[in-house]
Write an enzyme that holds these catalytic residues in place. Structure first.
Site, PDB file in Angstrom:
ATOM      1  N   TYR A 138      15.914  65.750  35.427  1.00 23.79           N
ATOM      2  CA  TYR A 138      15.031  64.701  35.930  1.00 23.79           C
ATOM      3  C   TYR A 138      14.507  63.829  34.785  1.00 23.79           C
ATOM      4  O   TYR A 138      13.530  63.104  34.954  1.00 23.79           O
ATOM      5  CB  TYR A 138      13.822  65.300  36.648  1.00 23.79           C
ATOM      6  CG  TYR A 138      14.060  65.762  38.073  1.00 23.79           C
ATOM      7  CD1 TYR A 138      15.097  66.635  38.390  1.00 23.79           C
ATOM      8  CD2 TYR A 138      13.212  65.352  39.104  1.00 23.79           C
ATOM      9  CE1 TYR A 138      15.284  67.081  39.684  1.00 23.79           C
ATOM     10  CE2 TYR A 138      13.393  65.790  40.402  1.00 23.79           C
ATOM     11  CZ  TYR A 138      14.429  66.653  40.683  1.00 23.79           C
ATOM     12  OH  TYR A 138      14.609  67.104  41.983  1.00 23.79           O
ATOM     13  N   LYS A 189      22.746  78.297  33.868  1.00 26.78           N
ATOM     14  CA  LYS A 189      24.130  77.989  34.248  1.00 26.78           C
ATOM     15  C   LYS A 189      24.917  77.822  32.948  1.00 26.78           C
ATOM     16  O   LYS A 189      25.747  76.920  32.812  1.00 26.78           O
ATOM     17  CB  LYS A 189      24.162  76.721  35.118  1.00 26.78           C
ATOM     18  CG  LYS A 189      25.470  76.473  35.819  1.00 26.78           C
ATOM     19  CD  LYS A 189      25.869  77.539  36.827  1.00 26.78           C
ATOM     20  CE  LYS A 189      27.336  77.438  37.184  1.00 26.78           C
ATOM     21  NZ  LYS A 189      27.805  78.546  38.039  1.00 26.78           N
ATOM     22  N   ASP A 222      23.736  80.081  40.786  1.00 27.55           N
ATOM     23  CA  ASP A 222      24.451  80.306  42.055  1.00 27.55           C
ATOM     24  C   ASP A 222      24.269  81.753  42.524  1.00 27.55           C
ATOM     25  O   ASP A 222      24.003  82.028  43.699  1.00 27.55           O
ATOM     26  CB  ASP A 222      25.939  79.929  41.930  1.00 27.55           C
ATOM     27  CG  ASP A 222      26.605  80.450  40.668  1.00 27.55           C
ATOM     28  OD1 ASP A 222      25.890  80.914  39.756  1.00 27.55           O
ATOM     29  OD2 ASP A 222      27.845  80.418  40.589  1.00 27.55           O
ATOM     30  N   ASP A 246      14.115  73.171  41.745  1.00 27.19           N
ATOM     31  CA  ASP A 246      13.911  72.349  42.944  1.00 27.19           C
ATOM     32  C   ASP A 246      14.686  72.963  44.107  1.00 27.19           C
ATOM     33  O   ASP A 246      14.161  73.165  45.203  1.00 27.19           O
ATOM     34  CB  ASP A 246      14.396  70.920  42.665  1.00 27.19           C
ATOM     35  CG  ASP A 246      14.347  70.064  43.909  1.00 27.19           C
ATOM     36  OD1 ASP A 246      13.374  70.188  44.661  1.00 27.19           O
ATOM     37  OD2 ASP A 246      15.301  69.293  44.146  1.00 27.19           O
ATOM     38  N   ASP A 250      13.167  75.482  47.596  1.00 25.93           N
ATOM     39  CA  ASP A 250      13.325  75.233  49.035  1.00 25.93           C
ATOM     40  C   ASP A 250      13.863  76.484  49.732  1.00 25.93           C
ATOM     41  O   ASP A 250      13.410  76.855  50.816  1.00 25.93           O
ATOM     42  CB  ASP A 250      14.288  74.060  49.296  1.00 25.93           C
ATOM     43  CG  ASP A 250      13.555  72.730  49.423  1.00 25.93           C
ATOM     44  OD1 ASP A 250      12.470  72.603  48.818  1.00 25.93           O
ATOM     45  OD2 ASP A 250      14.063  71.825  50.115  1.00 25.93           O
TER      46      ASP A 250
HETATM   47  C1  IPM Z   1      10.098  68.791  45.226  1.00 25.02           C
HETATM   48  C2  IPM Z   1      10.715  67.642  45.967  1.00 25.02           C
HETATM   49  C3  IPM Z   1      10.960  66.470  45.064  1.00 25.02           C
HETATM   50  C4  IPM Z   1      11.825  66.867  43.913  1.00 25.02           C
HETATM   51  C5  IPM Z   1      11.557  65.311  45.841  1.00 25.02           C
HETATM   52  C6  IPM Z   1      10.570  64.761  46.831  1.00 25.02           C
HETATM   53  C7  IPM Z   1      12.113  64.252  44.978  1.00 25.02           C
HETATM   54  O1  IPM Z   1      11.887  68.028  46.577  1.00 25.02           O
HETATM   55  O2  IPM Z   1       9.003  68.629  44.679  1.00 25.02           O
HETATM   56  O3  IPM Z   1      10.681  69.848  45.212  1.00 25.02           O
HETATM   57  O4  IPM Z   1      13.025  67.004  44.017  1.00 25.02           O
HETATM   58  O5  IPM Z   1      11.281  67.062  42.836  1.00 25.02           O
HETATM   59 MG    MG Z   2      12.327  70.015  46.340  1.00 24.09          MG
END
Ligand code: IPM
Ligand code: MG
Length: 358
Positions: A138, A189, A222, A246, A250
């Site tokens: 990022y 990785k 992975d 990230d 999720d």
């Molecule tokens: C997170 C979100 C963000 C990210 C998005 C909204 C860009 O998914 O905070 O995990 O990828 O950083």
């Molecule tokens: Mg995210």
């Protein structure tokens, strides 16, 4: 009376609804505690602001935010504005401008909630993902040349610096050291990516020498997904790059029952700048304005914010109130299989806060 200045940036979508709910709960908490005060200032930034002013936040935005003790953030993103514009216009400038390099993502199955994993209940899945939050994939390095031509090239360069990796590793070890299991898993990785990722691993093991009481292990990103699903009890704290964390967070949130519950803190651990607290879920256009967003992530986020401010007791009290409501089985928003509205859950948490035993 201890007093803290909070910048509220609800921004977009359900961010507006859940920050509203969070502030309501914080008000009750503040009144009940009686020994601290939150001075909240609202900032109208986000996609609606962009449509009107051509920018997601004011030019002097960071300058104005600097004097706050913490930022309570909703979500940014709208269907009619490209995601990279919203993200790079508001959230990332704050994370990077305020050097919030440590992103902390706790995940556990709250009492009464159900993991989609068979046989996994409260206590069987209890993780903290530490996300490097200032560089890596990022970093924003890269570009496009020969735009629109068949020869077009796009690069997205992951940037790892020794200083950047070192500080996130130290942060992760220090956090792992404070947890009962003291286990830190390096997510990497480095089998395929032999430059930055190999350096990432080396610095992890260098740092480990200063923390002999923390057990370590290593998982390729992975393979980490498989381990999270099949052996959730073998993980405690994980440290991962910006993009890897990230994605894993999720998955972690879904395995803990719902993305609607998961909180996060973007920390500048040295406190040179304010830190930012936000739910993970994003703006969720599909349910925006319907009043059914789960406010629990926003409440858990608020609890993390109080902890960061040094209000440990209030932070713990809020967490206890949340858990009392989840344990009761109702009210629950649709993401948790219920039919309740945001305001019902908010009311229930406020009532729990006002109850005698929390
Ligand atoms: C997170 C979100 C963000 C990210 C998005 C909204 C860009 O998914 O905070 O995990 O990828 O950083
Ligand atoms: Mg995210």
């Amino acid at each position: 009376m201890r007093s803290y200045r909070i910048a509220a940036i609800p921004a977009d979508g359900i961010g507006i609804e859940v920050i509203d709910a969070g502030l309501e709960v914080l008000k009750v908490l503040e009144q009940r505690a009686g020994d601290f005060r939150l001075e909240v200032e609202h900032f109208p930034w986000g996609s609606a602001y962009y449509r009107k002013h051509g920018r997601l936040m004011d030019e002097d935005g960071l300058e104005r935010l600097k004097k706050f003790d913490a930022i309570y953030f909703g979500a940014v993103g709208a269907p009619d504005v490209p995601d990279h514009v919203t993200l790079w216009g508001l959230r990332l400038p704050i994370c990077q401008g305020f050097d919030q390099y440590a992103n902390v993502r706790p995940t556990r199955v709250l009492p009464g909630l159900k993991s989609p994993l068979a046989g996994v209940g409260a206590g069987d899945l209890d993780w903290v993902i530490i996300r490097e939050n200032s560089e890596g994939e990022y970093a924003g390095a890269g570009g496009r040349v020969h735009r629109g031509l068949p020869e077009e090239v796009g690069t997205e360069v992951a940037v790892f610096t020794r200083a950047g990796v070192r500080r996130i590793m130290r942060f992760a070890f220090e956090l792992a050291q404070k947890r009962p299991r003291r286990l830190l898993t390096l997510i990497t990785k480095s089998n395929a990516q032999r430059h930055g990722m190999v350096m990432w691993d080396e610095i992890f093991y260098d740092t480990a020498r200063d923390f002999p009481d923390v057990r370590t292990d290593k998982e390729l990103v992975d393979a980490a997904t498989t381990r999270m699903v099949l052996k959730p009890g073998t993980l405690d704290v994980m440290v991962a790059t910006n993009l890897h964390a990230d994605i894993l967070s999720d998955l972690a949130a879904a395995l803990a029952g719902s993305l609607g519950v998961a909180p996060t803190a973007n920390l500048n651990p040295e406190r040179r700048f304010p830190s930012m607290f936000e739910p993970i879920h994003g703006s969720a256009f599909d349910i925006t304005g319907m009043g059914i967003a789960n406010p629990i992530a926003s409440f858990w986020t608020a609890s993390m914010m109080l902890e960061h401010l040094g209000e440990r007791e209030a932070s713990a009290r809020l967490m206890a109130a949340i858990e009392r409501v989840t344990a009761a089985g109702a009210p629950r928003t649709p993401d948790l299989g219920g039919t309740a509205a945001t305001k019902d859950v908010t009311r229930a948490v406020c009532d729990a806060l006002l109850g005698a035993n929390v």
